[in-house]
Design an enzyme around this catalytic site. Structure first.
Site, PDB file in Angstrom:
ATOM      1  N   LYS A  48     -10.290  42.217  82.605  1.00 15.29           N
ATOM      2  CA  LYS A  48     -11.113  43.287  82.023  1.00 15.29           C
ATOM      3  C   LYS A  48     -12.364  43.523  82.887  1.00 15.29           C
ATOM      4  O   LYS A  48     -12.684  42.687  83.748  1.00 15.29           O
ATOM      5  CB  LYS A  48     -11.516  42.898  80.598  1.00 15.29           C
ATOM      6  CG  LYS A  48     -12.331  41.611  80.543  1.00 15.29           C
ATOM      7  CD  LYS A  48     -12.456  41.082  79.134  1.00 15.29           C
ATOM      8  CE  LYS A  48     -13.328  39.829  79.141  1.00 15.29           C
ATOM      9  NZ  LYS A  48     -13.380  39.177  77.843  1.00 15.29           N
ATOM     10  N   TYR A 258     -43.378  46.620  94.450  1.00 22.08           N
ATOM     11  CA  TYR A 258     -43.967  47.167  93.225  1.00 22.08           C
ATOM     12  C   TYR A 258     -44.929  46.173  92.582  1.00 22.08           C
ATOM     13  O   TYR A 258     -44.640  44.986  92.497  1.00 22.08           O
ATOM     14  CB  TYR A 258     -42.876  47.518  92.223  1.00 22.08           C
ATOM     15  CG  TYR A 258     -42.182  48.833  92.528  1.00 22.08           C
ATOM     16  CD1 TYR A 258     -42.899  50.026  92.533  1.00 22.08           C
ATOM     17  CD2 TYR A 258     -40.819  48.867  92.802  1.00 22.08           C
ATOM     18  CE1 TYR A 258     -42.254  51.223  92.815  1.00 22.08           C
ATOM     19  CE2 TYR A 258     -40.173  50.068  93.072  1.00 22.08           C
ATOM     20  CZ  TYR A 258     -40.897  51.242  93.074  1.00 22.08           C
ATOM     21  OH  TYR A 258     -40.270  52.429  93.348  1.00 22.08           O
TER      22      TYR A 258
HETATM   23  C1  LIG Z   1     -13.064  37.788  78.201  1.00 25.61           C
HETATM   24  C2  LIG Z   1     -12.096  37.071  77.348  1.00 25.61           C
HETATM   25  C3  LIG Z   1     -11.440  35.932  77.833  1.00 25.61           C
HETATM   26  C4  LIG Z   1     -11.819  35.251  79.130  1.00 25.61           C
HETATM   27  O1  LIG Z   1     -12.997  34.491  78.903  1.00 25.61           O
HETATM   28  P1  LIG Z   1     -13.754  33.654  80.045  1.00 25.61           P
HETATM   29  O2  LIG Z   1     -14.857  32.985  79.324  1.00 25.61           O
HETATM   30  O3  LIG Z   1     -14.245  34.654  81.032  1.00 25.61           O
HETATM   31  O4  LIG Z   1     -12.774  32.718  80.635  1.00 25.61           O
HETATM   32  C5  LIG Z   1     -10.440  35.378  77.051  1.00 25.61           C
HETATM   33  N1  LIG Z   1     -10.132  35.902  75.830  1.00 25.61           N
HETATM   34  C6  LIG Z   1     -10.766  36.995  75.328  1.00 25.61           C
HETATM   35  C7  LIG Z   1     -10.391  37.501  73.992  1.00 25.61           C
HETATM   36  C8  LIG Z   1     -11.780  37.595  76.063  1.00 25.61           C
HETATM   37  O5  LIG Z   1     -12.427  38.646  75.549  1.00 25.61           O
END
Ligand SMILES: *Cc1c(COP(=O)(O)O)cnc(C)c1O
Length: 358
Positions: A48, A258
């Site tokens: 994702k 800045y």
């Molecule tokens: C993002 C996600 C993962 C992966 O989690 P990590 O902590 O990045 O390993 C697994 N399951 C779900 C439902 C997620 O949203």
């Protein structure tokens, strides 16, 4: 006058002044290590958010070569970016199906992870018996049906062979982990043969009780250290390189950036890098981050701006306009320095990076 659609095709595109180098071999090794740690369970991959900023299409290609067959994205837009999707791979869409997703979900061979009674009803009525997964909430209180809802025949008439849950605090040693695991395991009798999955990256290193049938690492694939157990096994995957736009000498008493937060107590040599918080190099690195040139440390001076960052180059006198430096992005230490999580450091890496996969 008609607008020439190819207006830009004749303008040469220069190579950009900012690179993200992605190490395919390290990504593959990290998946193999996580798969081995998962024991008998299958090991999937969360890709994702554009594979946590690195590039989802390339990440999937590398992970499939490494042996991964099961992938997770958040939304249908992310799923479509991976089209065409090979029939022999599984692609799960974590946010399930809204009404407006249904035509897409039916036209494409990805599976929704149903999160509410409403989504289950929607898929039962309109999903044409196609495969889906279900998320059950065991304490995260984010997405998912409740344990009680699942017990009320929710899966009847649903082509669901995977039920998942999510750990809230797998990166800590707290009683909540065992509590969530136990509540999830208690569902086993009623899930009769369906695959079960609860472990993310951190959950995998909590031990075999957490593996069930499938694990779902994300962060550690991309070089993040979710728990101490992974140290020395998970390899860095992403490196940042920025080009020097300008060299300048400042005098004692001059200020930099800045709000003039840095004042030189001696004459100094600076290099101005093409990198800033709009690229995900957050303001927390101001006065704390560092670049590297042939192993020499170049500390960040003053505030990180939107597009620019100054580093001191007294220790690397030969450095000049047009040269490249590496910006230290070792995730665990960069997270401590900047006050951002390793997740934010990866997913924040912006569009202005040219992503080079090697
Ligand atoms: C993002 C996600 C993962 C992966 O989690 P990590 O902590 O990045 O390993 C697994 N399951 C779900 C439902 C997620 O949203």
């Amino acid at each position: 006058m008609p607008i020439a659609l190819d207006l830009h095709s004749h303008i040469p595109h220069p190579a950009g002044p900012l690179r993200l180098r992605v190490d395919s071999a390290a990504l593959a090794d990290n998946w193999r290590w996580l798969a081995a740690q998962s024991g008998q369970a299958q090991c999937g991959a969360a890709v994702k958010a554009n594979a946590y900023g690195l590039g989802a299409r390339d990440a999937v290609r590398v992970l499939v070569d490494a042996g991964c067959r099961i992938f997770f994205v958040a939304t249908w837009a992310e799923a479509i970016e991976l089209a065409p999707w090979h029939e022999e791979l599984e692609l799960h869409v974590l946010h399930g199906v809204r009404d407006e997703d249904m035509p897409t979900a039916l036209a494409y061979n990805a599976r929704p992870v149903l999160n509410s009674v409403e989504q289950v009803r929607r898929w039962r009525q309109g999903g044409k018996g196609r495969p889906c997964s279900v998320m059950v909430d065991t304490g995260m209180n984010r997405l998912g049906v409740s344990v009680a809802e699942l017990g009320a025949g929710l899966l009847d008439g649903l082509n669901c062979d995977l039920v998942i849950s999510h750990l809230a605090s797998a990166d800590e040693d707290v009683p909540l982990n065992a509590r969530q695991r136990a509540d999830f395991a208690a569902l086993m009798p009623q899930l009769s043969g369906r695959r079960m999955s609860i472990a993310n990256s951190a959950g995998i290193t909590l031990g075999r009780d957490y593996h069930f049938d499938l694990t779902r690492p994300g962060l550690s694939l991309y070089g993040g250290i979710a728990r101490r157990e992974a140290e020395g096994h998970i390899r860095p995957v992403a490196r940042i390189e920025a080009q020097v736009l300008q060299r300048r000498r400042i005098a004692a008493g001059d200020t930099v950036g800045y709000n003039a937060t840095f004042a030189a107590d001696r004459p100094m040599e600076l290099a101005i890098l093409n990198l800033g918080y709009a690229d995900g190099y957050w303001r927390g690195f101001s006065g704390k981050g560092r670049a590297l040139r042939d192993g020499v440390e170049l500390p960040v001076i003053g505030r990180v701006s939107m597009d620019l960052t100054a580093v001191a180059v007294d220790a690397a006198p030969g450095i000049k306009e047009g040269d490249w430096v590496e910006v230290d992005y070792t995730l665990a230490t960069a997270a401590k320095l900047s006050g951002m999580s390793q997740y934010e450091l990866l997913t924040g890496l912006g569009r202005r990076f040219e992503r080079h996969w090697a």
